[in-house]
Motif scaffolding. Structure first.
Motif, PDB file in Angstrom:
ATOM      1  N   PHE A   1      -2.563   8.780  -1.216  1.00  0.00           N
ATOM      2  CA  PHE A   1      -1.368   9.614  -1.393  1.00  0.00           C
ATOM      3  C   PHE A   1      -0.512   9.531  -0.139  1.00  0.00           C
ATOM      4  O   PHE A   1      -0.979   9.097   0.922  1.00  0.00           O
ATOM      5  CB  PHE A   1      -1.727  11.061  -1.734  1.00  0.00           C
ATOM      6  CG  PHE A   1      -2.381  11.841  -0.617  1.00  0.00           C
ATOM      7  CD1 PHE A   1      -1.628  12.640   0.239  1.00  0.00           C
ATOM      8  CD2 PHE A   1      -3.759  11.795  -0.435  1.00  0.00           C
ATOM      9  CE1 PHE A   1      -2.236  13.372   1.257  1.00  0.00           C
ATOM     10  CE2 PHE A   1      -4.375  12.528   0.584  1.00  0.00           C
ATOM     11  CZ  PHE A   1      -3.611  13.316   1.432  1.00  0.00           C
ATOM     12  N   GLU A   2       0.758   9.913  -0.293  1.00  0.00           N
ATOM     13  CA  GLU A   2       1.708   9.914   0.813  1.00  0.00           C
ATOM     14  C   GLU A   2       1.877  11.346   1.296  1.00  0.00           C
ATOM     15  O   GLU A   2       2.144  12.241   0.497  1.00  0.00           O
ATOM     16  CB  GLU A   2       3.053   9.327   0.341  1.00  0.00           C
ATOM     17  CG  GLU A   2       4.092   9.292   1.439  1.00  0.00           C
ATOM     18  CD  GLU A   2       5.408   8.613   1.042  1.00  0.00           C
ATOM     19  OE1 GLU A   2       5.539   8.173  -0.123  1.00  0.00           O
ATOM     20  OE2 GLU A   2       6.300   8.541   1.912  1.00  0.00           O
ATOM     21  N   THR A   3       1.745  11.535   2.584  1.00  0.00           N
ATOM     22  CA  THR A   3       1.775  12.894   3.130  1.00  0.00           C
ATOM     23  C   THR A   3       3.192  13.418   3.331  1.00  0.00           C
ATOM     24  O   THR A   3       4.171  12.677   3.282  1.00  0.00           O
ATOM     25  CB  THR A   3       1.093  12.947   4.512  1.00  0.00           C
ATOM     26  OG1 THR A   3       1.920  12.259   5.460  1.00  0.00           O
ATOM     27  CG2 THR A   3      -0.293  12.332   4.479  1.00  0.00           C
TER      28      THR A   3
ATOM     29  N   TYR B   1       0.796  -1.242   0.000  1.00  0.00           N
ATOM     30  CA  TYR B   1       0.000   0.000   0.000  1.00  0.00           C
ATOM     31  C   TYR B   1       0.816   1.273   0.000  1.00  0.00           C
ATOM     32  O   TYR B   1       0.269   2.354  -0.074  1.00  0.00           O
ATOM     33  CB  TYR B   1      -0.951   0.008   1.204  1.00  0.00           C
ATOM     34  CG  TYR B   1      -1.926  -1.129   1.095  1.00  0.00           C
ATOM     35  CD1 TYR B   1      -3.007  -1.038   0.233  1.00  0.00           C
ATOM     36  CD2 TYR B   1      -1.721  -2.309   1.793  1.00  0.00           C
ATOM     37  CE1 TYR B   1      -3.882  -2.097   0.083  1.00  0.00           C
ATOM     38  CE2 TYR B   1      -2.591  -3.371   1.653  1.00  0.00           C
ATOM     39  CZ  TYR B   1      -3.663  -3.262   0.801  1.00  0.00           C
ATOM     40  OH  TYR B   1      -4.510  -4.315   0.645  1.00  0.00           O
ATOM     41  N   HIS B   2       2.119   1.128   0.149  1.00  0.00           N
ATOM     42  CA  HIS B   2       2.938   2.336   0.129  1.00  0.00           C
ATOM     43  C   HIS B   2       3.853   2.188  -1.069  1.00  0.00           C
ATOM     44  O   HIS B   2       4.739   1.357  -1.076  1.00  0.00           O
ATOM     45  CB  HIS B   2       3.748   2.424   1.429  1.00  0.00           C
ATOM     46  CG  HIS B   2       4.633   3.620   1.511  1.00  0.00           C
ATOM     47  ND1 HIS B   2       5.578   3.768   2.485  1.00  0.00           N
ATOM     48  CD2 HIS B   2       4.716   4.718   0.754  1.00  0.00           C
ATOM     49  CE1 HIS B   2       6.204   4.915   2.310  1.00  0.00           C
ATOM     50  NE2 HIS B   2       5.702   5.510   1.263  1.00  0.00           N
ATOM     51  N   GLY B   3       3.565   2.943  -2.112  1.00  0.00           N
ATOM     52  CA  GLY B   3       4.364   2.814  -3.326  1.00  0.00           C
ATOM     53  C   GLY B   3       3.531   3.174  -4.534  1.00  0.00           C
ATOM     54  O   GLY B   3       2.593   3.971  -4.436  1.00  0.00           O
TER      55      GLY B   3
ATOM     56  N   ALA C   1       3.803   5.255   7.663  1.00  0.00           N
ATOM     57  CA  ALA C   1       4.888   4.806   6.796  1.00  0.00           C
ATOM     58  C   ALA C   1       6.242   4.740   7.497  1.00  0.00           C
ATOM     59  O   ALA C   1       6.466   5.451   8.476  1.00  0.00           O
ATOM     60  CB  ALA C   1       5.012   5.751   5.615  1.00  0.00           C
ATOM     61  N   HIS C   2       7.100   3.910   6.948  1.00  0.00           N
ATOM     62  CA  HIS C   2       8.511   3.805   7.362  1.00  0.00           C
ATOM     63  C   HIS C   2       8.808   4.509   8.693  1.00  0.00           C
ATOM     64  O   HIS C   2       9.473   5.545   8.743  1.00  0.00           O
ATOM     65  CB  HIS C   2       9.456   4.318   6.277  1.00  0.00           C
ATOM     66  CG  HIS C   2       9.041   5.583   5.553  1.00  0.00           C
ATOM     67  ND1 HIS C   2       8.796   6.773   6.191  1.00  0.00           N
ATOM     68  CD2 HIS C   2       8.827   5.829   4.245  1.00  0.00           C
ATOM     69  CE1 HIS C   2       8.466   7.697   5.305  1.00  0.00           C
ATOM     70  NE2 HIS C   2       8.462   7.152   4.119  1.00  0.00           N
ATOM     71  N   LEU C   3       8.334   3.847   9.758  1.00  0.00           N
ATOM     72  CA  LEU C   3       8.343   4.417  11.105  1.00  0.00           C
ATOM     73  C   LEU C   3       9.694   4.986  11.535  1.00  0.00           C
ATOM     74  O   LEU C   3       9.756   6.038  12.150  1.00  0.00           O
ATOM     75  CB  LEU C   3       7.960   3.292  12.073  1.00  0.00           C
ATOM     76  CG  LEU C   3       6.928   3.587  13.120  1.00  0.00           C
ATOM     77  CD1 LEU C   3       5.605   3.977  12.469  1.00  0.00           C
ATOM     78  CD2 LEU C   3       6.713   2.363  13.997  1.00  0.00           C
TER      79      LEU C   3
END
Ligand code: ZN
Ligand code: ZN
Length: 292
Positions: A91-93, A6-8, A170-172
């Motif tokens: 979308f990615e914030t 889901y991230h990409g 995302a990517h903590l």
């Protein structure tokens, strides 16, 4: 059998540092056996100083136009390919601009019927933490050292999580991108991470087990095992993120994410569907159809 990320889904069509067209990325996801695939293009930036390196020629207006183009194309592809793959459009914030990022992200979110939002922080006060080792170490120096940088980063992610409540966080631990092999966080930083996990747990957020770090030679997948195990103990669900930036990276490294999730003790992994929200699958069962 499900296989998902889901991230990409970044593409050269709408992202200056990615490659391929969005359609090619979607086709690659189908070829890789994904049943569910999230497209989460970077949000536009709204100040000149927040452009990613290389985006200067696009400018603020160009980025906004590119993002609008992405939205139209992504929703069209979601319908066009519905018989082959379930695409989710999000979308990615960014936490930018620093003073009114929340307003900017909420207005972007409400402008279109997105399926989900990936909450990411890549900066501290407008300075990138993941662009280059040199910039990151200058930032650390200005903040009072590496530990201070990490504390500031996790506090900022906690603030983002509490205010925005993104579907996926995302990517903590992106902030450790340039740390040497074998790195682990200090006890002080671990306490700050604990607060972040509490904040994610409080609203039911899901964490992204993101293989970009591994794929690009920056250590294990995000987040490090100590964080992922703690998240599992706290009952925070995990999902996959391939952080793909073109056909060459679709699904690449996700097996590492799968192994990390298993090693952290999870028996279930979560995946998002358009009709039924979050579902979970047995971690031993998820993988591409082709490799069975
Ligand atoms: Zn990117
Ligand atoms: Zn990111």
């Amino acid at each position: 059998m499900v296989w998902f990320s889901y991230h990409g889904g970044h593409s050269g069509e709408f992202c200056d540092h990615a490659s391929s067209s969005l359609q090619q990325v979607v086709q690659a996801a189908i070829d890789e056996g994904f049943t569910h695939y999230g497209l989460s293009e970077h949000c536009p930036r709204y100040r000149e100083q927040d452009l990613y390196p290389g985006e200067e020629r696009l400018g603020i207006e160009g980025l906004i136009r590119a993002f609008e183009g992405y939205v139209i194309r992504a929703f069209a592809l979601r319908e066009e390919y519905a018989r082959h793959i379930e695409l989710l459009v999000g979308f990615e914030t960014e936490k930018l601009p620093p003073e009114n990022w929340l307003e900017a992200m909420l207005s972007l979110k409400s402008a279109h019927p997105f399926d989900y939002v990936v909450g990411s922080v890549h900066d501290i006060n407008g300075r990138w933490v993941d662009y280059s080792p040199q910039e990151t170490s200058r930032l650390a120096e200005d903040l009072g050292g590496t530990e201070a940088l990490q504390l500031a980063y996790f506090r900022s992610v906690t603030d983002m999580v509490e205010q925005l409540r993104p579907d996926i966080v995302a990517h903590l631990d992106l902030v450790r991108k340039f740390e040497p092999p074998g790195f682990s966080f200090s006890d002080r930083v671990a306490k700050e991470i604990e607060r972040l996990l509490d904040a994610i747990q409080a609203y039911g957020g899901v964490i992204d087990v993101n293989c970009a770090a591994f794929r690009n030679g920056y250590g294990p997948v995000y987040p490090l095992p100590q964080i992922l195990s703690r998240a599992r103990q706290m009952g925070i669900p995990a999902t996959f993120g391939d952080d793909s930036h073109g056909v060459d990276t679709v699904g690449v490294g996700l097996e590492q994410s799968r192994q990390a999730i298993c090693a952290a003790g999870y028996s279930q992994i979560s995946y998002l569907t358009r009709d039924h929200g979050w579902q979970s699958a047995d971690i031993a069962e998820v993988r591409p159809r082709r490799s069975v």
